[in-house]
Design an enzyme around this catalytic site. Sequence first.
Site, PDB file in Angstrom:
ATOM      1  N   GLY A  48      29.342  36.592  -7.800  1.00 31.61           N
ATOM      2  CA  GLY A  48      31.024  36.645  -7.915  1.00 31.61           C
ATOM      3  C   GLY A  48      31.789  37.306  -8.239  1.00 31.61           C
ATOM      4  N   ALA A  72      25.572  28.108 -17.665  1.00 30.51           N
ATOM      5  CA  ALA A  72      26.673  28.592 -17.594  1.00 30.51           C
ATOM      6  C   ALA A  72      26.692  29.892 -18.103  1.00 30.51           C
ATOM      7  CB  ALA A  72      27.168  27.326 -19.083  1.00 30.51           C
ATOM      8  N   ILE A  73      26.703  30.660 -16.251  1.00 34.01           N
ATOM      9  CA  ILE A  73      27.187  32.212 -16.895  1.00 34.01           C
ATOM     10  C   ILE A  73      28.072  33.173 -17.622  1.00 34.01           C
ATOM     11  CG2 ILE A  73      25.931  34.545 -15.822  1.00 34.01           C
ATOM     12  CD1 ILE A  73      23.737  32.052 -16.017  1.00 34.01           C
ATOM     13  N   ASN A 101      32.183  37.444  -3.179  1.00 32.59           N
ATOM     14  CA  ASN A 101      32.124  35.798  -3.904  1.00 32.59           C
ATOM     15  C   ASN A 101      33.568  36.456  -4.506  1.00 32.59           C
ATOM     16  OD1 ASN A 101      31.569  33.796  -6.049  1.00 32.59           O
ATOM     17  ND2 ASN A 101      31.429  33.326  -4.892  1.00 32.59           N
ATOM     18  N   CYS A 132      34.117  28.052 -10.299  1.00 29.71           N
ATOM     19  CA  CYS A 132      33.727  28.143 -10.815  1.00 29.71           C
ATOM     20  C   CYS A 132      33.900  26.899 -12.392  1.00 29.71           C
ATOM     21  CB  CYS A 132      33.499  29.380 -11.375  1.00 29.71           C
ATOM     22  SG  CYS A 132      32.163  29.812 -12.459  1.00 29.71           S
ATOM     23  N   THR A 268      19.615  27.298  -5.797  1.00 30.33           N
ATOM     24  CA  THR A 268      18.606  27.270  -7.465  1.00 30.33           C
ATOM     25  C   THR A 268      16.640  27.332  -6.290  1.00 30.33           C
ATOM     26  OG1 THR A 268      20.302  25.256  -8.172  1.00 30.33           O
ATOM     27  CG2 THR A 268      17.631  25.564  -8.542  1.00 30.33           C
TER      28      THR A 268
HETATM   29  C1  LIG Z   1      23.081  30.701 -11.966  1.00 26.69           C
HETATM   30  C2  LIG Z   1      24.514  30.534 -11.397  1.00 26.69           C
HETATM   31  C3  LIG Z   1      24.536  31.042 -10.761  1.00 26.69           C
HETATM   32  C4  LIG Z   1      26.373  30.601  -9.886  1.00 26.69           C
HETATM   33  N1  LIG Z   1      26.693  31.704 -10.305  1.00 26.69           N
HETATM   34  C5  LIG Z   1      27.963  31.963  -8.679  1.00 26.69           C
HETATM   35  C6  LIG Z   1      29.148  32.488  -8.715  1.00 26.69           C
HETATM   36  O1  LIG Z   1      29.221  33.891  -9.218  1.00 26.69           O
HETATM   37  N2  LIG Z   1      29.561  32.126  -7.674  1.00 26.69           N
HETATM   38  C7  LIG Z   1      29.972  30.499  -6.496  1.00 26.69           C
HETATM   39  O2  LIG Z   1      30.523  30.587  -6.349  1.00 26.69           O
HETATM   40  N3  LIG Z   1      29.029  29.836  -7.260  1.00 26.69           N
HETATM   41  C8  LIG Z   1      27.657  30.604  -8.737  1.00 26.69           C
HETATM   42  N4  LIG Z   1      27.081  29.734  -8.632  1.00 26.69           N
HETATM   43  C9  LIG Z   1      27.020  28.483  -7.354  1.00 26.69           C
HETATM   44  C10 LIG Z   1      25.454  28.525  -6.268  1.00 26.69           C
HETATM   45  O3  LIG Z   1      26.029  29.741  -5.523  1.00 26.69           O
HETATM   46  C11 LIG Z   1      25.846  26.949  -5.143  1.00 26.69           C
HETATM   47  O4  LIG Z   1      27.216  26.379  -5.142  1.00 26.69           O
HETATM   48  C12 LIG Z   1      25.260  26.223  -6.607  1.00 26.69           C
HETATM   49  O5  LIG Z   1      24.482  26.379  -7.030  1.00 26.69           O
HETATM   50  C13 LIG Z   1      24.637  24.897  -5.610  1.00 26.69           C
HETATM   51  O6  LIG Z   1      23.781  25.483  -4.679  1.00 26.69           O
HETATM   52  P1  LIG Z   1      22.044  25.118  -5.395  1.00 26.69           P
HETATM   53  O7  LIG Z   1      21.621  23.299  -5.618  1.00 26.69           O
HETATM   54  O8  LIG Z   1      21.005  25.078  -3.898  1.00 26.69           O
HETATM   55  O9  LIG Z   1      21.800  26.576  -6.199  1.00 26.69           O
HETATM   56  C14 LIG Z   1      25.814  30.065  -9.164  1.00 26.69           C
HETATM   57  C15 LIG Z   1      24.608  29.036  -9.411  1.00 26.69           C
HETATM   58  C16 LIG Z   1      23.890  28.741 -10.674  1.00 26.69           C
HETATM   59  C17 LIG Z   1      23.074  28.063 -10.598  1.00 26.69           C
END
Ligand SMILES: Cc1cc2nc3c(=O)[nH]c(=O)nc-3n(C[C@H](O)[C@H](O)[C@H](O)COP(=O)(O)O)c2cc1C
Length: 305
Positions: A48, A72-73, A101, A132, A268
């Site tokens: 993002g 919770a980055i 993003n 987010c 993930t």
């Molecule tokens: C460490 C981490 C950082 C993430 N950072 C963003 C982000 O910057 N912008 C965003 O739209 N989603 C972010 N997400 C969400 C993921 O893109 C995704 O929507 C979410 O993890 C669900 O998919 P998954 O279960 O395959 O991980 C982040 C997820 C994780 C685990």
Amino acid sequence: MSAVDLTVKLGPLTLKNPVVTASGTFGYGTEFSPFLDLSTLGGIVVKGLSLRPRRGNEPPRICETPSGMLNAIGLQNVGVDAFLQEKLPALLPFDTAVLANVYGEREEEYVQVCERLEGARGLAGIELNVSCPNTSRGGMQFGVDPVTLERLVAAVRRVTSLPLIVKLSPNVTDIGEPARAAVAGGADILSLVNTFTGMGIDAESRRPVLNNVVGGLSGPAIKPLALYMVHRVAKAVDVPIMGMGGIMNAVDAVEFFLAGAAAVQIGTSNFLNPGGAATMVRDLEQWCSRHQVEKVRDLTGGLRT
Ligand SMILES: Cc1cc2nc3c(=O)[nH]c(=O)nc-3n(C[C@H](O)[C@H](O)[C@H](O)COP(=O)(O)O)c2cc1C
């Protein structure tokens, strides 16, 4: 084995295959070059981007949970200008769709970031992160109120000619409502889901596991919830969907296509197996071949009920 057509068309965005890496789980793409050929992917959504660089939250900001992870980055990122100068040019040699993003604390910030991205060489589209859960301002606030969301999407639509993806929050009662609002605002594509708000507690110290106290849950733990939401949104609106939430292999991806997604994002899973997204492209092709599916796009919405 006959050749399978893996191309998918999501409104104005054509992908050579439907496997895209999800924002925040794949850096700015090049970090993963040692593990896979980026050109095998349908697309990459980068971390993002905000107007100025952000440090994010203090650690601990990530932890493992049963069948998933909490994070919770807090949107740590290099900022849109460094992205345009350094990160985007580094992706030019790769034959994959690069999607930015975008995050903002205010509507104006979303608009300004998108204005800067307009016309950038090598950028295939914009994904608006209105979902987010890990920041005190902006982010999810925009995604859970349909009126605010429609206004935000319309404001961004006015300044960008790029394919516009709006990424929905699952932290709502009925995801059909923000889906309709995003489309009314001018979204070309919807992506879902972002993480579910959650928290971890350490019983010994009686303290939250994450410094931010709350975080976002992702991984296989959320897959059934995400599948339901894709199914729901596919019934509510008539724009293409990128589905995600706990996809770990090609069969998981097929389940999302059947629920109504035209493409999938892998999040993930990249932490467990950094080269796994490329394997999924190959496995998906083999799955289609074994099941006499000539075009992967024919799976979309194919759920038998
Ligand atoms: C460490 C981490 C950082 C993430 N950072 C963003 C982000 O910057 N912008 C965003 O739209 N989603 C972010 N997400 C969400 C993921 O893109 C995704 O929507 C979410 O993890 C669900 O998919 P998954 O279960 O395959 O991980 C982040 C997820 C994780 C685990």
